[in-house]
Design an enzyme around this catalytic site. Structure first.
Site, mmCIF file in Angstrom:
data_model
loop_
_atom_site.group_PDB
_atom_site.id
_atom_site.type_symbol
_atom_site.label_atom_id
_atom_site.label_comp_id
_atom_site.label_asym_id
_atom_site.label_seq_id
_atom_site.Cartn_x
_atom_site.Cartn_y
_atom_site.Cartn_z
ATOM 1 N N TYR A 137 0.897 -1.258 0.121
ATOM 2 C CA TYR A 137 0.130 -0.078 -0.048
ATOM 3 C C TYR A 137 0.570 1.238 0.100
ATOM 4 C CZ TYR A 137 -4.156 -2.656 0.925
ATOM 5 O OH TYR A 137 -5.371 -3.594 0.964
ATOM 6 N N LYS A 187 2.340 -15.373 2.302
ATOM 7 C CA LYS A 187 2.128 -16.038 1.392
ATOM 8 C C LYS A 187 3.359 -16.501 0.800
ATOM 9 C CE LYS A 187 -0.427 -17.200 -2.309
ATOM 10 N NZ LYS A 187 -1.194 -18.352 -2.586
ATOM 11 N N ASP A 219 -4.387 -17.651 1.640
ATOM 12 C CA ASP A 219 -5.580 -18.214 0.766
ATOM 13 C C ASP A 219 -6.306 -19.178 1.669
ATOM 14 O OD1 ASP A 219 -3.488 -19.442 0.684
ATOM 15 O OD2 ASP A 219 -3.731 -20.431 -1.524
ATOM 16 N N ASP A 243 -6.110 -6.058 5.764
ATOM 17 C CA ASP A 243 -7.173 -5.294 5.178
ATOM 18 C C ASP A 243 -8.290 -6.129 4.872
ATOM 19 O OD1 ASP A 243 -8.727 -3.278 4.205
ATOM 20 O OD2 ASP A 243 -7.437 -2.914 2.497
ATOM 21 N N ASP A 247 -11.776 -7.397 7.576
ATOM 22 C CA ASP A 247 -13.251 -7.004 7.146
ATOM 23 C C ASP A 247 -13.796 -8.586 6.961
ATOM 24 O OD1 ASP A 247 -13.105 -4.464 6.893
ATOM 25 O OD2 ASP A 247 -13.636 -4.491 4.868
#
Ligand code: NAD
Length: 352
Positions: A137, A187, A219, A243, A247
């Site tokens: 980001y 990952k 994943d 992020d 959520d």
């Protein structure tokens, strides 16, 4: 020792819900000094700046900041530098808040608010620890440019080992106060940055012998969160994965009006706020759910002031009012006692 809390009610339902959290903090008589200032649209209206100098000064001086929410349709077409969210990003950056903590707790009384089966989610209590200031980001270089006759978009993922270590310490430290398990999400099978993430987490683990560290690929973590979410205690991950997963985890509970959050710096100074927005559709009606903000005040006591017992008193009071059947409109079902913002605050005070 003077303990100062900066209160930023913000916009929309912000002033209504922060007022209830302030009443709860006052009722505990812990000797806090509390002072309010403007942030977001309210600050733009008064000063032209969503994060004005007076607020900046107060936030700097205070030990912790309790925020309602910012934003609303009134400011949607203002120039970018006068948008309420600019105030929020401004204070997060100014205070160097690199660790975002979002608990997802499903109270048994609200088990039917989740879209998952009650037997899968009942008793859920997860804390997602997300790194907030690094990763893809913020990485440079980034952009969209024309290369070889076509548009080319690119971003850069990176973490230094010190950035990983400091968020790791927050996660291990939080796990010590909970069920003593940390699951680090990466990952590493594809991304070198996250191989380093895993290595640094492994290096940290021996410093926290009472905490059990495990690793999971992102994943799989996304799947496990909906398949068997109760296997998790603390989940720690980078900015982008955090992020998305935070959520996802918050939606397991099904009730946005119940979810607090904390963003911390390296010295446990923190900004505490509900995970929801300013809900302009119900602002000023006295019907908003103040519990996410009241639970944010509990996090403030726990993480900035290490007042674990006082934090638990608030959380137990919230459990009690839910058990007593008090519900604001967002979590109401036929047969419950429907109450407004102030009455919910009264019920929590009575339960305290
Ligand atoms: P929102 O979270 O404000 O509202 C979504 C829905 O949830 C609405 O129907 C609202 O009435 C309901 N809701 C939210 N909080 C509630 C509560 N405490 N009690 C009862 N119902 C509640 O999200 P949105 O509608 O997408 O955004 C509205 C404004 O808030 C926008 O201006 C947005 O930019 C801003 N926003 C601010 C923050 C923040 O300050 N951290 C976060 C998200 C959105």
């Amino acid at each position: 020792m003077s303990k100062k809390i900066c209160i930023l009610p913000g916009d929309g339902i912000g002033p209504e819900i922060t007022a209830e959290a302030v009443r709860v903090l006052q009722a505990l008589e812990l000797g806090f000094e509390m002072e309010s200032a403007l942030l977001g649209g309210a600050a733009v209206d008064a000063t032209g700046d969503p994060y004005p100098e007076a607020t900046r000064k107060l936030a700097q001086e205070a030990d912790a900041v309790l925020l309602g929410a910012v934003g609303g349709p009134k400011w949607d077409n203002f120039p970018r530098e006068q948008r309420p969210e600019r105030g929020l990003l401004g204070i997060r950056k100014h205070l160097n808040l690199f660790a975002n903590l979002r608990p997802a707790v499903l109270y048994p009384e609200l088990a039917n608010a989740s879209t998952l089966k009650p037997e899968v989610v009942s008793g859920l209590d997860i804390l997602i620890v997300r790194e907030l200031t690094g990763d893809i980001y913020f990485g440079q270089p980034r952009g969209i440019e024309v290369r070889n006759g076509e548009r080319f978009g690119f971003n850069t993922m990176h973490y230094t080992e010190s950035e990983i270590r400091r968020i790791g310490r927050v996660a291990f430290g939080a796990a010590r106060k909970r069920s003593k398990k940390v699951c680090s999400v990466d990952k590493m099978n594809v991304l070198e940055t996250t191989q380093l993430w895993r290595d640094v987490m492994n290096e940290l683990a021996p410093e926290y012998p009472e905490v059990e560290l495990s690793h999971m690929l992102v994943d799989n973590a996304a799947m496990q969160l909906v398949r068997a979410p109760r296997q998790f205690d603390v989940v720690v991950t980078g900015n982008m994965f955090g992020d998305i997963l935070s959520d996802e985890a918050s939606m397991l509970t099904g009730s946005i009006g119940m979810l607090p959050s904390a963003s911390l710096d390296a010295h446990n100074k923190g900004l505490y706020e509900p995970s929801h927005g300013s809900a302009p559709d119900i602002a000023g009606q006295g019907v908003a759910n103040p519990l996410a903000t009241i639970l944010s005040a509990a996090m403030l006591l726990r993480y900035t002031f290490s007042l674990e017992e006082a934090a638990r008193r608030i959380e137990d009071a919230v459990r009690k009012v839910l058990a007593q059947g008090y519900r604001t409109g967002d979590i109401y079902h036929a047969g419950d006692k429907k109450v407004g913002t102030r009455e919910m605050g009264d019920a929590v005070l009575a339960a305290l």
